[in-house]
Design a protein around this motif. Structure first.
Motif, PDB file in Angstrom:
ATOM      1  N   LEU A  40       0.833  -1.207   0.000  1.00 34.49           N
ATOM      2  CA  LEU A  40       0.000   0.000   0.000  1.00 34.49           C
ATOM      3  C   LEU A  40       0.867   1.256   0.000  1.00 34.49           C
ATOM      4  O   LEU A  40       0.595   2.216  -0.736  1.00 34.49           O
ATOM      5  N   GLN A  41       1.918   1.214   0.790  1.00 36.21           N
ATOM      6  CA  GLN A  41       2.809   2.369   0.886  1.00 36.21           C
ATOM      7  C   GLN A  41       3.627   2.552  -0.390  1.00 36.21           C
ATOM      8  O   GLN A  41       3.754   3.669  -0.908  1.00 36.21           O
ATOM      9  N   ILE A  97      -1.266   3.617  -2.319  1.00 40.81           N
ATOM     10  CA  ILE A  97      -2.676   3.224  -2.375  1.00 40.81           C
ATOM     11  C   ILE A  97      -3.300   3.374  -0.988  1.00 40.81           C
ATOM     12  O   ILE A  97      -2.752   2.908   0.005  1.00 40.81           O
ATOM     13  N   THR A  98      -4.436   4.039  -0.943  1.00 40.09           N
ATOM     14  CA  THR A  98      -5.206   4.153   0.295  1.00 40.09           C
ATOM     15  C   THR A  98      -6.452   3.286   0.157  1.00 40.09           C
ATOM     16  O   THR A  98      -7.234   3.481  -0.793  1.00 40.09           O
ATOM     17  N   PRO A  99      -6.654   2.298   1.027  1.00 39.65           N
ATOM     18  CA  PRO A  99      -7.840   1.437   0.923  1.00 39.65           C
ATOM     19  C   PRO A  99      -9.130   2.243   0.875  1.00 39.65           C
ATOM     20  O   PRO A  99      -9.323   3.167   1.652  1.00 39.65           O
ATOM     21  N   ASN A 100      -9.985   1.875  -0.063  1.00 42.45           N
ATOM     22  CA  ASN A 100     -11.236   2.588  -0.304  1.00 42.45           C
ATOM     23  C   ASN A 100     -12.377   1.906   0.453  1.00 42.45           C
ATOM     24  O   ASN A 100     -12.756   0.780   0.132  1.00 42.45           O
ATOM     25  N   GLU A 127     -10.060  -7.883 -10.675  1.00 38.63           N
ATOM     26  CA  GLU A 127      -9.905  -6.773  -9.737  1.00 38.63           C
ATOM     27  C   GLU A 127     -10.414  -5.493 -10.380  1.00 38.63           C
ATOM     28  O   GLU A 127     -10.011  -5.137 -11.478  1.00 38.63           O
ATOM     29  N   LYS A 128     -11.325  -4.809  -9.681  1.00 43.17           N
ATOM     30  CA  LYS A 128     -11.952  -3.604 -10.216  1.00 43.17           C
ATOM     31  C   LYS A 128     -11.059  -2.380 -10.111  1.00 43.17           C
ATOM     32  O   LYS A 128     -11.023  -1.540 -11.016  1.00 43.17           O
ATOM     33  N   ASP A 129     -10.320  -2.245  -8.998  1.00 46.17           N
ATOM     34  CA  ASP A 129      -9.475  -1.073  -8.761  1.00 46.17           C
ATOM     35  C   ASP A 129      -8.246  -1.136  -9.678  1.00 46.17           C
ATOM     36  O   ASP A 129      -7.441  -2.067  -9.580  1.00 46.17           O
ATOM     37  N   LEU A 130      -8.096  -0.156 -10.545  1.00 45.44           N
ATOM     38  CA  LEU A 130      -7.038  -0.205 -11.543  1.00 45.44           C
ATOM     39  C   LEU A 130      -5.645  -0.151 -10.928  1.00 45.44           C
ATOM     40  O   LEU A 130      -4.714  -0.803 -11.415  1.00 45.44           O
ATOM     41  N   GLN A 131      -5.474   0.621  -9.857  1.00 48.32           N
ATOM     42  CA  GLN A 131      -4.179   0.688  -9.174  1.00 48.32           C
ATOM     43  C   GLN A 131      -3.799  -0.670  -8.584  1.00 48.32           C
ATOM     44  O   GLN A 131      -2.671  -1.147  -8.751  1.00 48.32           O
ATOM     45  N   ILE A 132      -4.764  -1.276  -7.931  1.00 48.91           N
ATOM     46  CA  ILE A 132      -4.496  -2.570  -7.303  1.00 48.91           C
ATOM     47  C   ILE A 132      -4.317  -3.650  -8.373  1.00 48.91           C
ATOM     48  O   ILE A 132      -3.471  -4.542  -8.231  1.00 48.91           O
ATOM     49  N   ARG A 154      -1.016  -7.693 -11.272  1.00 56.08           N
ATOM     50  CA  ARG A 154      -0.291  -8.195 -12.459  1.00 56.08           C
ATOM     51  C   ARG A 154       1.178  -8.451 -12.128  1.00 56.08           C
ATOM     52  O   ARG A 154       1.747  -9.478 -12.529  1.00 56.08           O
ATOM     53  N   GLU A 155       1.774  -7.519 -11.425  1.00 50.42           N
ATOM     54  CA  GLU A 155       3.185  -7.678 -11.067  1.00 50.42           C
ATOM     55  C   GLU A 155       3.385  -8.870 -10.143  1.00 50.42           C
ATOM     56  O   GLU A 155       4.338  -9.638 -10.296  1.00 50.42           O
ATOM     57  N   GLN A 156       2.493  -9.026  -9.195  1.00 44.26           N
ATOM     58  CA  GLN A 156       2.612 -10.104  -8.207  1.00 44.26           C
ATOM     59  C   GLN A 156       2.423 -11.493  -8.822  1.00 44.26           C
ATOM     60  O   GLN A 156       2.900 -12.494  -8.269  1.00 44.26           O
ATOM     61  N   THR A 157       1.709 -11.559  -9.952  1.00 46.99           N
ATOM     62  CA  THR A 157       1.416 -12.864 -10.567  1.00 46.99           C
ATOM     63  C   THR A 157       2.077 -13.029 -11.936  1.00 46.99           C
ATOM     64  O   THR A 157       1.771 -13.978 -12.656  1.00 46.99           O
TER      65      THR A 157
END
Length: 271
Positions: free
Chosen positions: A10-11, A15-18, A72-77, A82-85
């Motif tokens: 997140l940091q 990203i701030t959780p919505n 995943e709906k949130d484009l930032q997340i 994508r990077e994580q997988t």
């Protein structure tokens, strides 16, 4: 995976959780093997992970099945997902609203979806008749799905879901297992479509609409509660409505007193 790793992502990506999107990230991987077991995952399964977040569950699932569709709906997340997988050839990441996407074929679901998504996602999955869905959902919502007649949680969802699938409430997932911590605990919910439904409905859409309407009038006698809906939905005369309802053994009962089977009988009588 831990709360520290989640906070770091997140940091790092600012990203701030919505809260509106129900972004509470599960930070306890000890539940993942249970999800796989409850879904009876095998190397032939294609699994949907709806609301995949940073992909911790996605990566676990990828090792247990043939393929994972991570939505995943949130484009930032989704970018982080994508990077994580990226090194997993059997993971497909899709950005967007799972309710509106034309998804590839899948036969099972394992997910911890955002709370706001729960009811619509459950109905979507039951429409698709997947083999099995195991979801981590808000405890209050799970209780509504499994509620019995004349209990406080009994609702139109209890009735319509019961007609389509077996509902099982399994382990409680304490709210401390998420970051940010939500206000309530969660439950692992398993939905398994019936091989043979407990009762038949002639028109599933009409049955659902009628049931939803009647629960807005749950304390009225059926004869009075149902009339405005039937006259509008079927455009029949008051005389015709009275004739049909008088033949019903449920006319003097209230919607909250009716079993799911009773709702089915009433819908079929009018269709």
């Amino acid at each position: 995976m831990s709360i520290e790793e989640t906070k770091k992502l997140l940091q790092t990506f600012h990203i701030t959780p919505n809260k509106l999107l129900g972004q509470n990230f599960m930070v306890e991987p000890a539940f993942y093997p249970k999800l796989a077991t409850y879904t009876s995952l095998s190397k032939s399964d294609v699994v949907l992970d709806a609301g995949a977040g940073f992909g911790f569950l996605t990566r676990f699932l990828a090792d247990k099945c043939k393929a994972v569709i991570a939505v995943e709906k949130d484009l930032q997340i989704a970018k982080v997902l994508r990077e994580q997988t990226s090194r997993l050839s059997n993971v497909t990441v899709i950005e967007g609203d799972v309710l509106k996407l034309d998804l590839p074929a899948f036969n099972k679901v394992v997910a911890a979806p955002p709370y706001y998504l729960s009811s619509k996602l459950v109905l979507l999955l039951l429409e698709r008749k997947v083999d099995c869905s195991v979801l981590i959902v808000q405890k209050e919502f799970a209780n509504r799905l499994a509620a019995k007649v004349e209990t406080e949680d009994y609702s139109w969802l209890s009735v319509t879901v019961y007609q389509k699938a077996q509902v099982e409430l399994l382990d409680v997932v304490p709210k401390e297992m998420f970051y940010p911590e939500p206000e309530v605990d969660s439950v692992i919910l398993r939905l398994t479509p019936w091989q043979t439904p407990p009762f038949h409905v002639k028109d599933a859409v009409f049955f659902e609409r009628m049931t939803k309407w009647l629960f807005t009038e749950r304390n009225k006698k059926l004869a009075n509660a149902l009339e405005p809906f039937i006259k509008r939905a079927l455009k029949i005369s008051k005389h015709e409505y009275k004739r049909i309802i008088q033949e019903s053994p449920f006319a003097e009962m209230r919607p909250r007193e009716l079993t799911p089977e009773n709702f089915g009988e009433i819908a079929n009588a009018f269709k």
